[in-house]
Design an enzyme around this catalytic site. Structure first.
Site, PDB file in Angstrom:
ATOM      1  CG  ASP A  38      94.885 -14.354 -64.605  1.00  0.00           C
ATOM      2  OD1 ASP A  38      94.544 -14.017 -65.759  1.00  0.00           O
ATOM      3  OD2 ASP A  38      95.896 -13.789 -64.065  1.00  0.00           O
TER       4      ASP A  38
ATOM      5  CG  ASP B 148      93.598 -13.437 -69.595  1.00  0.00           C
ATOM      6  OD1 ASP B 148      93.378 -12.512 -70.367  1.00  0.00           O
ATOM      7  OD2 ASP B 148      94.229 -13.362 -68.549  1.00  0.00           O
TER       8      ASP B 148
ATOM      9  CG  ASP C  74      99.692 -10.348 -69.585  1.00  0.00           C
ATOM     10  OD1 ASP C  74     100.789 -10.944 -69.976  1.00  0.00           O
ATOM     11  OD2 ASP C  74      99.479  -9.280 -69.963  1.00  0.00           O
TER      12      ASP C  74
END
Length: 339
Positions: free
Chosen positions: A218, A19, A21
């Protein structure tokens, strides 16, 4: 309990899918250690890919952004929810069909690239509505989309992330904008393309062929759940949205395979842990009581986390964690848990 004593986590996988961001960068700043970690993967000749729900940039723009941060990336390594939405609509609509766009210019560009025609008003009789994140999205855009959906246009959302990370804290994401239409229309989108739907990760995994794929994210509600739905192992890093309290309270579909503080866990066996562990391991002991979870003993904070996950997930109780030793108090502080 690490992934395997002395063995690097990354050595068990052919492809690592990141991922962006909250993992590689926050908005436009690289997260400490991320550039070095990806550079190390490249130096070792390992395959990498990037899967992002962010629909405000095209794959080529994301690749340029990463390269400018010191992470060399090619557009074909980047999978965005905007591009995936455009490809899905291309397969379902006639060539040149009008699509009402709520979102950034990147989504419009992806639709044009697959031969569809972005429009802005219900008067243009859109064949579908495509909604993605855009910082300039306003009431007028949402009103036109609402009218189009009520008129029968199918509603496609690039993703439903409630928030997006920033250096100042979480900000409203596309899921928050989707919620406006959901409230106005009294129903959900017809199709959600991005994570936690498995399409982005499944597409990336196909590139690995017969090899194993590791997803690094995250967010439990998008990255980790999406990896689970795609049948892939996952590593949760604590550099973005999801934190330890959220991890301990996670429902089964949102539980990762591994946890590390940051991307160092890919290479350092001491910086990653498989979850859940056991209630008594790594020098720690976790006991469930009526008032919460008691952590006793001493050892690595990550081993304490694995033991806490074992008890919290088996009891499925949203209980406070209490230290029963000075070392436990320090470990809980390191994990962001009050003690």
């Amino acid at each position: 309990m690490t992934s395997s004593a002395g063995e690097r986590l990354v050595d068990g996988y052919t492809l690592v899918v990141f991922d962006l961001d909250g993992v590689i960068y926050l908005i436009d700043r690289p997260i400490p250690g991320a550039v070095e970690a990806v550079g190390r993967l490249h130096a070792e000749g390992r395959a990498v890919a990037y899967a992002t729900n962010n629909a405000s940039r095209r794959s080529s723009e994301v690749a340029d952004l990463l390269t400018g941060m010191g992470v060399p990336a090619r557009p074909e390594e980047v999978l965005t929810s905007a591009a995936a939405t455009a490809e899905l609509l291309r397969d379902r609509l006639p060539a040149g069909a009008p699509v009402l766009v709520v979102g950034a210019e990147a989504l419009r560009a992806e639709l044009r690239a697959v031969g569809l025609r972005p429009v802005s008003t219900v008067d243009e009789q859109p064949a579908a509505v495509a909604q993605g994140y855009g910082p300039q999205v306003g009431w007028v855009d949402l009103a036109e989309a609402s009218l189009a959906v009520r008129a029968g246009a199918p509603w496609y959302a690039t993703n439903t992330d409630r928030t997006l990370p920033s250096p100042r804290g979480p900000l409203p994401g596309n899921g928050s904008l989707v919620a406006v239409l959901r409230t106005a229309l009294g129903r959900d989108p017809d199709v959600v393309v991005g994570k936690p739907e498995p399409a982005l990760f499944a597409t990336a995994a196909r590139r690995a062929g017969a090899g194993r794929t590791l997803v690094v994210g995250d967010r439990l509600d998008t990255d980790i759940e999406g990896a689970r739905r795609a049948g892939l192992d996952s590593l949760l890093v604590l550099t973005g949205v999801s934190d330890v309290p959220e991890l301990l309270a996670a429902a089964e579909p949102r539980r990762p395979t591994y946890v590390s503080i940051d991307l160092a866990g890919l290479f350092d066996p001491a910086a990653v842990v498989r979850v859940p562990g056991t209630p008594d391991a790594g020098g720690w002991s976790v006991t469930a009581t009526d008032g919460g979870l008691d952590l006793d003993g001493a050892g690595r904070p990550l081993d304490a986390l694995a033991a806490l996950c074992a008890v919290a997930w088996s009891s499925e109780a949203d209980a406070p964690v209490r230290p029963a030793s000075p070392a436990a108090r320090e470990a809980l502080a390191a994990l962001g848990l009050s003690g």
